[in-house]
Design a protein around this motif. Structure first.
Motif, PDB file in Angstrom:
ATOM      1  N   TRP A  68     -14.953   5.509 -16.828  1.00 35.67           N
ATOM      2  CA  TRP A  68     -13.707   4.519 -16.887  1.00 35.67           C
ATOM      3  C   TRP A  68     -14.374   3.213 -16.299  1.00 35.67           C
ATOM      4  O   TRP A  68     -15.305   3.612 -15.648  1.00 35.67           O
ATOM      5  N   SER A  69     -13.806   2.353 -16.339  1.00 37.82           N
ATOM      6  CA  SER A  69     -14.199   0.703 -16.155  1.00 37.82           C
ATOM      7  C   SER A  69     -13.006  -0.162 -15.579  1.00 37.82           C
ATOM      8  O   SER A  69     -12.095   0.108 -16.049  1.00 37.82           O
ATOM      9  N   SER A  70     -13.271  -0.896 -14.267  1.00 37.43           N
ATOM     10  CA  SER A  70     -12.275  -1.852 -13.526  1.00 37.43           C
ATOM     11  C   SER A  70     -12.754  -3.567 -13.930  1.00 37.43           C
ATOM     12  O   SER A  70     -13.768  -3.309 -13.856  1.00 37.43           O
ATOM     13  N   THR A  71     -11.982  -3.986 -14.317  1.00 37.16           N
ATOM     14  CA  THR A  71     -12.028  -5.627 -14.347  1.00 37.16           C
ATOM     15  C   THR A  71     -11.719  -6.244 -12.276  1.00 37.16           C
ATOM     16  O   THR A  71     -12.292  -6.787 -12.269  1.00 37.16           O
ATOM     17  N   GLY A  72     -11.198  -5.143 -11.847  1.00 41.19           N
ATOM     18  CA  GLY A  72     -11.700  -5.570 -10.024  1.00 41.19           C
ATOM     19  C   GLY A  72     -12.305  -4.537  -9.130  1.00 41.19           C
ATOM     20  O   GLY A  72     -13.425  -4.259 -10.449  1.00 41.19           O
ATOM     21  N   THR A  73     -12.207  -4.007  -8.867  1.00 36.11           N
ATOM     22  CA  THR A  73     -13.473  -3.533  -7.361  1.00 36.11           C
ATOM     23  C   THR A  73     -12.829  -2.206  -6.929  1.00 36.11           C
ATOM     24  O   THR A  73     -13.226  -2.034  -5.574  1.00 36.11           O
ATOM     25  N   GLY A  74     -11.141  -1.738  -7.483  1.00 39.42           N
ATOM     26  CA  GLY A  74     -11.274   0.024  -6.837  1.00 39.42           C
ATOM     27  C   GLY A  74     -11.991   0.768  -7.264  1.00 39.42           C
ATOM     28  O   GLY A  74     -13.024   0.786  -8.279  1.00 39.42           O
ATOM     29  N   SER A  75     -11.516   2.384  -7.181  1.00 39.18           N
ATOM     30  CA  SER A  75     -12.672   2.759  -7.690  1.00 39.18           C
ATOM     31  C   SER A  75     -11.484   3.991  -8.087  1.00 39.18           C
ATOM     32  O   SER A  75     -10.259   4.200  -7.905  1.00 39.18           O
ATOM     33  N   PHE A  76     -12.463   4.478  -9.228  1.00 38.51           N
ATOM     34  CA  PHE A  76     -12.398   6.483  -9.251  1.00 38.51           C
ATOM     35  C   PHE A  76     -12.706   7.707  -9.361  1.00 38.51           C
ATOM     36  O   PHE A  76     -13.532   7.715  -8.742  1.00 38.51           O
ATOM     37  N   PRO A  89       0.666  -1.154  -0.666  1.00 39.37           N
ATOM     38  CA  PRO A  89      -0.328   0.306   0.633  1.00 39.37           C
ATOM     39  C   PRO A  89       0.785   1.178   0.296  1.00 39.37           C
ATOM     40  O   PRO A  89       0.487   2.149   0.141  1.00 39.37           O
ATOM     41  N   ASP A  90       2.503   0.862  -0.633  1.00 35.77           N
ATOM     42  CA  ASP A  90       2.793   2.099  -0.462  1.00 35.77           C
ATOM     43  C   ASP A  90       2.419   3.322  -1.630  1.00 35.77           C
ATOM     44  O   ASP A  90       2.005   4.327  -1.399  1.00 35.77           O
ATOM     45  N   LEU A  91       1.641   2.294  -2.744  1.00 31.49           N
ATOM     46  CA  LEU A  91       1.167   3.564  -3.479  1.00 31.49           C
ATOM     47  C   LEU A  91      -0.248   2.862  -4.093  1.00 31.49           C
ATOM     48  O   LEU A  91      -0.722   1.400  -3.659  1.00 31.49           O
ATOM     49  N   THR A  92      -1.465   3.593  -3.119  1.00 31.01           N
ATOM     50  CA  THR A  92      -2.807   2.402  -3.163  1.00 31.01           C
ATOM     51  C   THR A  92      -3.584   3.601  -4.592  1.00 31.01           C
ATOM     52  O   THR A  92      -4.632   3.428  -4.903  1.00 31.01           O
ATOM     53  N   GLU A  93      -2.954   4.118  -5.450  1.00 35.21           N
ATOM     54  CA  GLU A  93      -3.352   5.060  -6.560  1.00 35.21           C
ATOM     55  C   GLU A  93      -2.362   5.081  -7.452  1.00 35.21           C
ATOM     56  O   GLU A  93      -1.863   4.898  -7.306  1.00 35.21           O
ATOM     57  N   SER A 110      -7.899  -1.644  -4.791  1.00 37.32           N
ATOM     58  CA  SER A 110      -8.944  -2.767  -3.725  1.00 37.32           C
ATOM     59  C   SER A 110      -7.880  -3.235  -3.075  1.00 37.32           C
ATOM     60  O   SER A 110      -7.505  -3.256  -3.524  1.00 37.32           O
ATOM     61  N   ALA A 111      -8.337  -4.023  -1.994  1.00 38.52           N
ATOM     62  CA  ALA A 111      -7.726  -5.498  -1.169  1.00 38.52           C
ATOM     63  C   ALA A 111      -7.782  -6.847  -2.571  1.00 38.52           C
ATOM     64  O   ALA A 111      -6.712  -6.843  -2.930  1.00 38.52           O
ATOM     65  N   GLU A 112      -9.333  -6.878  -3.161  1.00 38.30           N
ATOM     66  CA  GLU A 112      -9.470  -7.211  -4.148  1.00 38.30           C
ATOM     67  C   GLU A 112      -8.035  -7.969  -5.277  1.00 38.30           C
ATOM     68  O   GLU A 112      -7.686  -8.411  -5.728  1.00 38.30           O
ATOM     69  N   ASP A 113      -8.123  -6.445  -5.268  1.00 33.94           N
ATOM     70  CA  ASP A 113      -7.031  -5.839  -6.347  1.00 33.94           C
ATOM     71  C   ASP A 113      -5.668  -6.515  -6.436  1.00 33.94           C
ATOM     72  O   ASP A 113      -5.753  -7.430  -7.199  1.00 33.94           O
ATOM     73  N   VAL A 114      -4.882  -6.035  -5.243  1.00 29.09           N
ATOM     74  CA  VAL A 114      -3.781  -6.378  -4.157  1.00 29.09           C
ATOM     75  C   VAL A 114      -3.770  -7.811  -4.240  1.00 29.09           C
ATOM     76  O   VAL A 114      -3.115  -8.860  -5.033  1.00 29.09           O
ATOM     77  N   LEU A 115      -4.971  -9.022  -4.458  1.00 29.46           N
ATOM     78  CA  LEU A 115      -5.207 -10.216  -4.094  1.00 29.46           C
ATOM     79  C   LEU A 115      -4.910 -11.265  -5.605  1.00 29.46           C
ATOM     80  O   LEU A 115      -4.246 -12.290  -5.154  1.00 29.46           O
ATOM     81  N   VAL A 116      -5.782 -10.282  -6.294  1.00 24.86           N
ATOM     82  CA  VAL A 116      -5.525 -10.780  -7.692  1.00 24.86           C
ATOM     83  C   VAL A 116      -4.208 -10.568  -7.942  1.00 24.86           C
ATOM     84  O   VAL A 116      -3.926 -11.309  -8.856  1.00 24.86           O
ATOM     85  N   GLY A 117      -3.068  -9.269  -7.831  1.00 20.93           N
ATOM     86  CA  GLY A 117      -2.253  -8.927  -8.563  1.00 20.93           C
ATOM     87  C   GLY A 117      -2.113  -7.331  -9.194  1.00 20.93           C
ATOM     88  O   GLY A 117      -0.888  -7.247  -9.687  1.00 20.93           O
ATOM     89  N   SER A 118      -3.471  -7.739 -10.199  1.00 20.16           N
ATOM     90  CA  SER A 118      -3.067  -6.737 -11.475  1.00 20.16           C
ATOM     91  C   SER A 118      -4.913  -6.828 -11.665  1.00 20.16           C
ATOM     92  O   SER A 118      -5.751  -7.177 -10.740  1.00 20.16           O
ATOM     93  N   VAL A 119      -4.712  -5.433 -12.827  1.00 14.66           N
ATOM     94  CA  VAL A 119      -6.406  -5.244 -12.691  1.00 14.66           C
ATOM     95  C   VAL A 119      -6.596  -4.513 -14.642  1.00 14.66           C
ATOM     96  O   VAL A 119      -5.521  -4.088 -14.711  1.00 14.66           O
TER      97      VAL A 119
END
Length: 842
Positions: free
Chosen positions: A323-331, A303-307, A344-353
């Protein structure tokens, strides 16, 4: 008997009835006289008169048909030109002129008739002005042209012979002109004013097309004579297939397409008499298909960079972006071209978006442009030092010494750990996730210490992560009941010298069971007020204890302290003082026990003497307080009242100068508490020296000072003096001129020389004055009797005028004298010489 004459008009109803009953009431001259009533029947036979026609009259030829009335008896029939149905008259059927009308009716004599004239008057010829048209923008029109002049215009929008366009509105309006001639006959005519509305135009809404046309356009117009389509810039910007058709086709030129839009106008021309054309425009915009670029791939260390800022994205010819994402993060703004994406935390678990940019077209284009970019996410360390905690200074870690705390932390994605402290405590093992911290002395003084857990990252993340826990060290309670104290009997004691630290609650009580019996106003506060009980006073002291309870988590720790409260007796205080008259000192008798004294005399004066005296400046009732203090510090105060009586007010009066024969009633002015006692002094020459108004005099010559002493019911006295002067009497000796006597016989010339003299305005008597001779008479035959005041002339006193002076002196005031001159006239005796006749007769 009175004869009453009156006139009665027979009505149609009387004629129908055949008779009239008259009722008469006669009133006498005397208002108290009873009125007399009577009735008389009068027959009204038919034929008196036989038939009666209405009066001649005139009507206008254009009047409506009306019913004829006025013919008697009723029920008859009318005949003549213009008569309709034997009862109505229609001027239009009769024509202009005079018409003889017959009224026929059945009477007692048979069918009889009468005639009367109806004159049909010609109606005036009226002409209107011609129909006119005006534009709705014309404010008003003054109406003229009606003939004959002097008539009245009426109709929609007409106000005082003026046509107001705004009131009438657009359309045809029927206006009437009405004229009334001198005979009262009326006629009217009509004409039309047409209000022409201004033209209206709507070229239609603005149009956006995808591509280069051509474009079908349709406008809406009204109230127009003709219209035309035009393009701003002329034919260089495009052409119409028919510029005079309300619906036409516009083909843009290359210049219009390069410009991106073209302005089309629809011009309409008004109907006469309006003159101003109207224009409306529309804009045709030429739109291109959208383009989109989501940008280059990227990666972040979470989480050094979350954006992730999508700064290199681009798009063109779009109406909106998403804009849309395949993950659960937000714009932060999915409709922005360069938004910031928060993973999002789910994006981190997947490793990419995958992030996708959609550019939506501008109408009428319909196909959006889509572009995507991949964002790779690597996790950074996570660490949690634990929740901030309050610990008691005596807390101990499991298996450790008192004053230690067991840490319970969490961490992940780290290469190594390290604990550190802001204070001077120590860790059992600072590299272990869960270890024990021993509180240092500086930590105790500060009351808080911050413990930091640092987690070092695994590559590619480079920044370590820290988490802190704040330990608040709660000290154990400390209380101080305060120093021992002494109070006076009858006082309460506020425990203001007590103190408490780190105490969640306090409780005051008696240190020893059965020792105290007083009461607290609130034994749970730090500085309560204690009221001793009788047992405390008998004992002479009480021992009080203060208990302090610790804050959580030191809730089971208490601290106590005691103090002793002693009681000293207060002195007995009283005094006596008696009322005094104003001007007399008040003596105060102190009946108190020994000590030091402080008197407050109630007038701002004080004294520290035991038995003081005090002189008040004014009469009144004064509240006097005596405070007695003893060496123990105890004191008491007793207050009482002392009265200073007012003195009587005395004015002995002022009096005129008296003589030794006068007396006077003294008239003093006195006020004060009643009853009053009076004492005049000296009492000489006073009728009664102990009454308010005695009589003074008579008194000898002199100046007398009298003093009046008045004593009121309170025994208070006041004095006043007055001076009475007894002066000499007024004594006047008036000169006397005696009655002349002849010297031969002698006699009394002055009956009493005192009779014309004055003493205090009255004739003196020899009982009041002494009579003496100052200058003796010039002849011894002139004698003044000093016992009677009589002046006599002795017989054989020579004729002449003789004088002497006498003096009268006041017996009671022998120096008060006056002299007078007595004049005596002695006439010679009468001598009668009688003729002698010595002839004698024999």
């Amino acid at each position: 008997i009175y004869t009453v004459t009156t006139t009665y008009t027979i009505t149609e109803d009387d004629l129908d009835a055949g008779n009239v009953l008259n009722h008469v009431i006669a009133f006498g001259k005397d208002p108290n006289e009873e009125a007399v009533e009577g009735e008389d029947e009068v027959n009204v036979p038919y034929g008196l008169p036989n038939v009666i026609c209405p009066d001649d009259f005139s009507v206008c030829e254009n009047e409506e048909q009306f019913t004829l009335t006025g013919g008697l008896p009723l029920g008859g029939t009318y005949y003549g030109a213009g008569v309709v149905g034997g009862a109505d008259f229609n001027p239009a059927f009769a024509d202009v002129g005079e018409h003889l009308i017959t009224y026929e009716a059945i009477t007692n004599s048979g069918i009889e008739s009468c005639t009367f004239t109806i004159t049909v008057l010609d109606s005036p010829d009226v002409t209107c002005p011609s129909d006119i048209s005006i534009c709705i923008t014309t404010p008003e029109v003054v109406l003229t042209g009606g003939h004959p002049s002097g008539g009245v215009y009426s109709g929609t929008g007409v106000v005082s012979d003026t046509f107001v366009t705004a009131d009438a509105g657009a359309g045809e309006h029927l206006i009437s002109y009405t004229y009334v001639d001198v005979n009262g006959c009326e006629n009217a005519c009509d004409f039309v004013i047409t209000v022409v509305d201004e033209p209206s135009v709507d070229a239609g809404p603005d149009i956006i097309i995808c591509g280069d046309g051509p474009v079908e356009i349709c406008g809406v117009v009204s109230n127009t004579s003709n219209f035309v389509w035009q393009v701003v810039g002329g034919n260089a910007m495009g052409t119409f297939d028919d510029d005079c058709s309300i619906c036409t086709t516009f083909t843009p030129s290359e210049a219009a397409l390069e410009q991106g839009f073209v302005i089309i106008s629809l011009v309409v021309f008004p109907q006469s008499p309006c003159t101003l054309p109207r224009v409306d425009i529309m804009v045709i915009t030429f739109s291109s298909a959208p383009t989109a670029f989501a940008g280059s791939e990227g990666s972040i260390c979470y989480p050094d960079l979350t954006e992730w800022a999508l700064t290199d994205a681009s798009a063109d010819h779009y109406s909106s972006l998403l804009w849309s994402s395949t993950g659960t993060g937000s714009f932060d703004d999915p409709s922005s071209l360069t938004p910031i994406y928060t993973v999002s935390a789910e994006d981190v678990l997947v490793g990419s978006v995958t992030l996708t940019l959609t550019a939506y077209p501008i109408e009428p284009c319909t196909d959006p442009a889509i572009s995507s970019v991949a964002l790779y996410i690597a996790p950074s360390p996570t660490v949690y030092a634990g929740i901030d905690t309050i610990i008691c200074q005596f807390e101990c870690c499991s298996g450790g010494d008192a004053g230690s705390y067991c840490l319970s932390a969490e961490a992940a994605n780290y290469s190594s750990l390290l604990w550190s402290s802001s204070g001077d405590g120590t860790f059992a093992d600072p590299s272990q996730l869960n270890t024990c911290y021993v509180i240092g002395s500086d930590d105790m003084v500060a009351g808080v210490v911050t413990l930091t857990l640092t987690a070092y990252p695994i590559e590619p993340c480079a920044e370590p992560v820290q988490s802190q826990i704040l330990l608040t060290i709660q000290p154990a309670p400390i209380v101080d009941a305060g120093p021992d104290a002494t109070i006076c009997v009858g006082q309460t004691y506020t425990l203001s010298g007590s103190s408490a630290l780190y105490s969640s609650s306090l409780y005051w009580d008696f240190a020893y069971m059965g020792e105290g019996d007083g009461v607290w106003d609130d034994h749970t506060v730090l500085h309560p007020t204690y009221t001793p009980g009788p047992g405390d006073l008998d004992r002479g002291y009480v021992t009080l204890i203060l208990v302090g309870f610790g804050y959580d988590p030191c809730y089971s720790v208490i601290d106590v302290d005691v103090m002793k409260l002693y009681f000293e007796s207060v002195p007995d205080v009283s005094f006596e003082a008696y009322p005094v008259c104003f001007g007399t000192e008040v003596s105060f008798i102190n009946l108190s026990s020994s000590g030091t004294w402080l008197w407050d005399f109630g007038d701002g004066s004080t004294s520290d003497l035991k038995d003081p005296t005090h002189l008040y400046d004014a009469p009144g009732v004064y509240s006097v307080c005596l405070t007695v203090s003893v060496n123990t510090g105890c004191s008491d105060t007793f207050c009482g009242e002392v009265e200073v009586y007012s003195l009587p007010e005395v004015n002995a009066g002022s009096y005129p100068t008296l003589t030794i024969y006068d007396d006077i009633t003294l008239q003093p002015i006195v006020s004060g508490a009643t009853p009053l006692q009076f004492e005049w002094s000296p009492s000489t020459y006073l009728s009664d020296p102990q009454v308010e108004r005695p009589i003074f005099g008579p008194a000898p010559l002199g100046v007398y000072t009298l003093t009046l002493t008045v004593t009121d019911d309170n025994g208070c006295s006041a004095q006043a003096e007055t001076i009475i002067v007894v002066g000499p009497s007024e004594i006047i000796a008036n000169d006397d001129i005696g009655t002349p006597v002849n010297g031969y016989d002698g006699g009394v010339v002055v009956a009493n020389v005192l009779s014309n003299d004055l003493l205090n305005g009255s004739a003196p008597t020899l009982s009041l004055v002494d009579l003496t001779i100052v200058t003796p008479p010039s002849h011894s035959g002139i004698v003044l009797d000093l016992l009677t005041g009589e002046v006599t002339v002795a017989p054989s006193t020579p004729a002449g005028t003789y004088t002497f002076t006498y003096q009268i002196c006041e017996k009671l005031n022998p120096t008060n004298c006056d002299d007078a001159l007595v004049t005596v006239v002695v006439t010679p005796p009468d001598i009668l010489a009688v003729d002698d006749d010595f002839s004698g007769n024999p």
